[in-house]
Design an enzyme around this catalytic site. Structure first.
Site, PDB file in Angstrom:
ATOM      1  N   SER A 144      18.843 116.303 -17.867  1.00  0.00           N
ATOM      2  CA  SER A 144      19.884 116.150 -16.930  1.00  0.00           C
ATOM      3  C   SER A 144      21.252 116.385 -17.190  1.00  0.00           C
ATOM      4  O   SER A 144      21.662 116.115 -18.472  1.00  0.00           O
ATOM      5  CB  SER A 144      19.853 114.606 -16.400  1.00  0.00           C
ATOM      6  OG  SER A 144      21.072 114.066 -15.463  1.00  0.00           O
ATOM      7  N   TYR A 158      19.631 105.987 -18.836  1.00  0.00           N
ATOM      8  CA  TYR A 158      19.188 107.341 -18.114  1.00  0.00           C
ATOM      9  C   TYR A 158      19.774 108.330 -19.111  1.00  0.00           C
ATOM     10  O   TYR A 158      18.953 109.386 -19.633  1.00  0.00           O
ATOM     11  CB  TYR A 158      19.563 107.235 -16.699  1.00  0.00           C
ATOM     12  CG  TYR A 158      18.915 108.696 -15.946  1.00  0.00           C
ATOM     13  CD1 TYR A 158      17.685 108.718 -15.930  1.00  0.00           C
ATOM     14  CD2 TYR A 158      19.848 109.596 -15.867  1.00  0.00           C
ATOM     15  CE1 TYR A 158      16.950 110.026 -15.368  1.00  0.00           C
ATOM     16  CE2 TYR A 158      19.515 110.898 -15.291  1.00  0.00           C
ATOM     17  CZ  TYR A 158      18.271 110.957 -14.947  1.00  0.00           C
ATOM     18  OH  TYR A 158      17.500 112.231 -14.319  1.00  0.00           O
TER      19      TYR A 158
HETATM   20  N1  LIG Z   1      17.129 114.584  -8.495  1.00  0.00           N
HETATM   21  C1  LIG Z   1      18.232 114.721  -9.381  1.00  0.00           C
HETATM   22  O1  LIG Z   1      19.490 114.695  -9.008  1.00  0.00           O
HETATM   23  C2  LIG Z   1      17.936 115.053 -10.563  1.00  0.00           C
HETATM   24  C3  LIG Z   1      18.930 115.264 -11.736  1.00  0.00           C
HETATM   25  C4  LIG Z   1      18.784 115.454 -13.093  1.00  0.00           C
HETATM   26  C5  LIG Z   1      17.380 115.248 -13.493  1.00  0.00           C
HETATM   27  N2  LIG Z   1      16.490 114.903 -12.613  1.00  0.00           N
HETATM   28  C6  LIG Z   1      15.270 114.651 -13.186  1.00  0.00           C
HETATM   29  O2  LIG Z   1      14.243 115.341 -12.454  1.00  0.00           O
HETATM   30  C7  LIG Z   1      12.765 114.707 -12.615  1.00  0.00           C
HETATM   31  C8  LIG Z   1      12.153 114.547 -11.075  1.00  0.00           C
HETATM   32  O3  LIG Z   1      12.875 113.652 -10.468  1.00  0.00           O
HETATM   33  P1  LIG Z   1      13.087 113.673  -9.118  1.00  0.00           P
HETATM   34  O4  LIG Z   1      14.515 113.840  -8.520  1.00  0.00           O
HETATM   35  O5  LIG Z   1      12.192 114.679  -8.520  1.00  0.00           O
HETATM   36  O6  LIG Z   1      12.864 112.191  -8.369  1.00  0.00           O
HETATM   37  P2  LIG Z   1      11.607 111.633  -7.637  1.00  0.00           P
HETATM   38  O7  LIG Z   1      11.296 112.226  -6.287  1.00  0.00           O
HETATM   39  O8  LIG Z   1      11.646 110.040  -7.804  1.00  0.00           O
HETATM   40  O9  LIG Z   1      10.335 112.011  -8.633  1.00  0.00           O
HETATM   41  C9  LIG Z   1       9.792 111.464  -9.763  1.00  0.00           C
HETATM   42  C10 LIG Z   1       8.496 111.949  -9.951  1.00  0.00           C
HETATM   43  O10 LIG Z   1       8.181 111.431 -11.466  1.00  0.00           O
HETATM   44  C11 LIG Z   1       6.884 110.672 -11.163  1.00  0.00           C
HETATM   45  N3  LIG Z   1       6.644 109.787 -12.387  1.00  0.00           N
HETATM   46  C12 LIG Z   1       7.622 108.692 -12.436  1.00  0.00           C
HETATM   47  N4  LIG Z   1       7.325 107.683 -13.214  1.00  0.00           N
HETATM   48  C13 LIG Z   1       6.138 108.351 -13.791  1.00  0.00           C
HETATM   49  C14 LIG Z   1       4.925 107.899 -14.567  1.00  0.00           C
HETATM   50  N5  LIG Z   1       5.188 106.615 -15.578  1.00  0.00           N
HETATM   51  N6  LIG Z   1       3.699 108.574 -14.718  1.00  0.00           N
HETATM   52  C15 LIG Z   1       3.745 109.620 -14.036  1.00  0.00           C
HETATM   53  N7  LIG Z   1       4.675 110.057 -13.034  1.00  0.00           N
HETATM   54  C16 LIG Z   1       5.731 109.649 -13.039  1.00  0.00           C
HETATM   55  C17 LIG Z   1       6.931 110.186  -9.890  1.00  0.00           C
HETATM   56  O11 LIG Z   1       5.542 109.960  -9.392  1.00  0.00           O
HETATM   57  P3  LIG Z   1       4.741 108.720  -9.139  1.00  0.00           P
HETATM   58  O12 LIG Z   1       5.515 107.644  -8.607  1.00  0.00           O
HETATM   59  O13 LIG Z   1       3.836 109.119  -8.226  1.00  0.00           O
HETATM   60  O14 LIG Z   1       3.962 108.621 -10.477  1.00  0.00           O
HETATM   61  C18 LIG Z   1       7.673 111.404  -9.077  1.00  0.00           C
HETATM   62  O15 LIG Z   1       6.565 112.368  -8.776  1.00  0.00           O
HETATM   63  C19 LIG Z   1      13.128 113.442 -13.234  1.00  0.00           C
HETATM   64  O16 LIG Z   1      12.649 113.683 -14.777  1.00  0.00           O
HETATM   65  C20 LIG Z   1      14.507 113.263 -13.185  1.00  0.00           C
HETATM   66  O17 LIG Z   1      15.087 112.428 -14.209  1.00  0.00           O
HETATM   67  C21 LIG Z   1      16.636 114.805 -11.407  1.00  0.00           C
END
Ligand SMILES: NC(=O)c1ccc[n+]([C@@H]2O[C@H](COP(=O)([O-])OP(=O)(O)OC[C@H]3O[C@@H](n4cnc5c(N)ncnc54)[C@H](OP(=O)(O)O)[C@@H]3O)[C@@H](O)[C@H]2O)c1
Length: 251
Positions: A144, A158
């Site tokens: 991130s 985070y």
């Molecule tokens: N969106 C942004 O602006 C942004 C920016 C920078 C980085 N990111 C990174 O992108 C990645 C995806 O995030 P997102 O934005 O798509 O958010 P999201 O929609 O909340 O997705 C998070 C995903 O991670 C899974 N997850 C969380 N804890 C888990 C666990 N203990 N075991 C297995 N799976 C787990 C969740 O699945 P389940 O709950 O079904 O397990 C879900 O599919 C993350 O690493 C986040 O830090 C996002």
């Protein structure tokens, strides 16, 4: 050197947001997929939808909590066997809650560090075992922009977790430099997903725009990519050199 098409791709955290979005993009490119997360009902629905629209691909799914290293070590090789090998592993599962350190929310911050650091580490171990045995593969770490500098309040633990991921990725890359294994760290800015509901920052892009940029960056296989490149590459360069009071004002 041009890189091969990564046909068999495992994505963690594929039940929503960026993971689901990447699954949809790679499926449209004809790739075979292994999709994991804890919410298997959502994975099953996604699998059915992907196969309906792209009947030529293979999609396998499994329930997996990345906080459980034994489960990661067991489930990943099983999925790889089902796919007949693995060409890319996207370490994407992550959580984004958190609170200022010392405000009684230690458990929340610890959960972030646990999933985003130890969970990611478990995934890297499992992925790299496969890639080392094959002598090839593409490891992708979803970090991130919040990792670029220390950030306050909800982003302290985070940002620290994602900074650890950057170092983990670079160390692994150093280990396998000159081999057939590539390592890419992607640093998204704000992309509208469940992770940041109610606390989206400047330059937030919608999910489609973000996933397009993310998938394109991963396909290029650079060492590091800011997503989308504009404005996050220059903003990250600026954040690195700004004095902390200025960083504090804009983050
Ligand atoms: N969106 C942004 O602006 C942004 C920016 C920078 C980085 N990111 C990174 O992108 C990645 C995806 O995030 P997102 O934005 O798509 O958010 P999201 O929609 O909340 O997705 C998070 C995903 O991670 C899974 N997850 C969380 N804890 C888990 C666990 N203990 N075991 C297995 N799976 C787990 C969740 O699945 P389940 O709950 O079904 O397990 C879900 O599919 C993350 O690493 C986040 O830090 C996002």
């Amino acid at each position: 050197m041009p890189h091969p098409v990564r046909q068999r791709i495992l994505i963690t955290g594929a039940s929503s947001g960026l993971g689901e979005g990447m699954a949809r993009r790679f499926a449209a490119l004809g790739r075979d997929l292994a999709l994991v997360a804890r919410r298997t009902d959502r994975l099953d629905a996604l699998r059915a939808d992907l196969l309906e629209h792209h009947p030529g691909i293979r999609v396998v799914t499994a329930g997996l909590d990345v906080d459980d290293p034994d489960a990661v070590a067991r489930v990943v090789p099983g999925l790889v066997e089902e796919l007949g090998g693995l060409d890319r592993f996207v370490v994407n599962a992550g959580i984004g809650k958190g609170a200022s350190v010392g405000t009684g929310q230690a458990a929340v911050n610890r959960a972030v560090l646990h999933t985003n650091v130890l969970g990611a580490h478990a995934q890297c171990e499992a992925a790299m075992e496969v890639f080392r045995a094959q002598g090839s593969g593409h490891l992708v770490l979803v970090s991130s922009v919040a990792s670029v500098r220390g950030m306050r309040q909800t982003r302290t633990a985070y940002g620290a977790s994602k900074a650890a991921l950057n170092a983990l990725g670079e160390g692994i890359r150093s280990d396998v430099l000159g081999t057939g294994i590539r390592v890419t760290t992607v640093l998204p800015g704000y992309i509208a997903t469940d992770i940041n509901v109610g606390r989206r920052g400047p330059f937030t892009v919608d999910l489609d725009t973000g996933v397009d940029a993310l998938t394109a960056a991963i396909e290029r296989e650079p060492v590091r990519a800011y997503v989308p490149t504009w404005p996050w590459r220059p903003v990250s360069a600026l954040l690195r050199v700004l004095p902390l009071p200025a960083v504090r004002r804009v983050t």
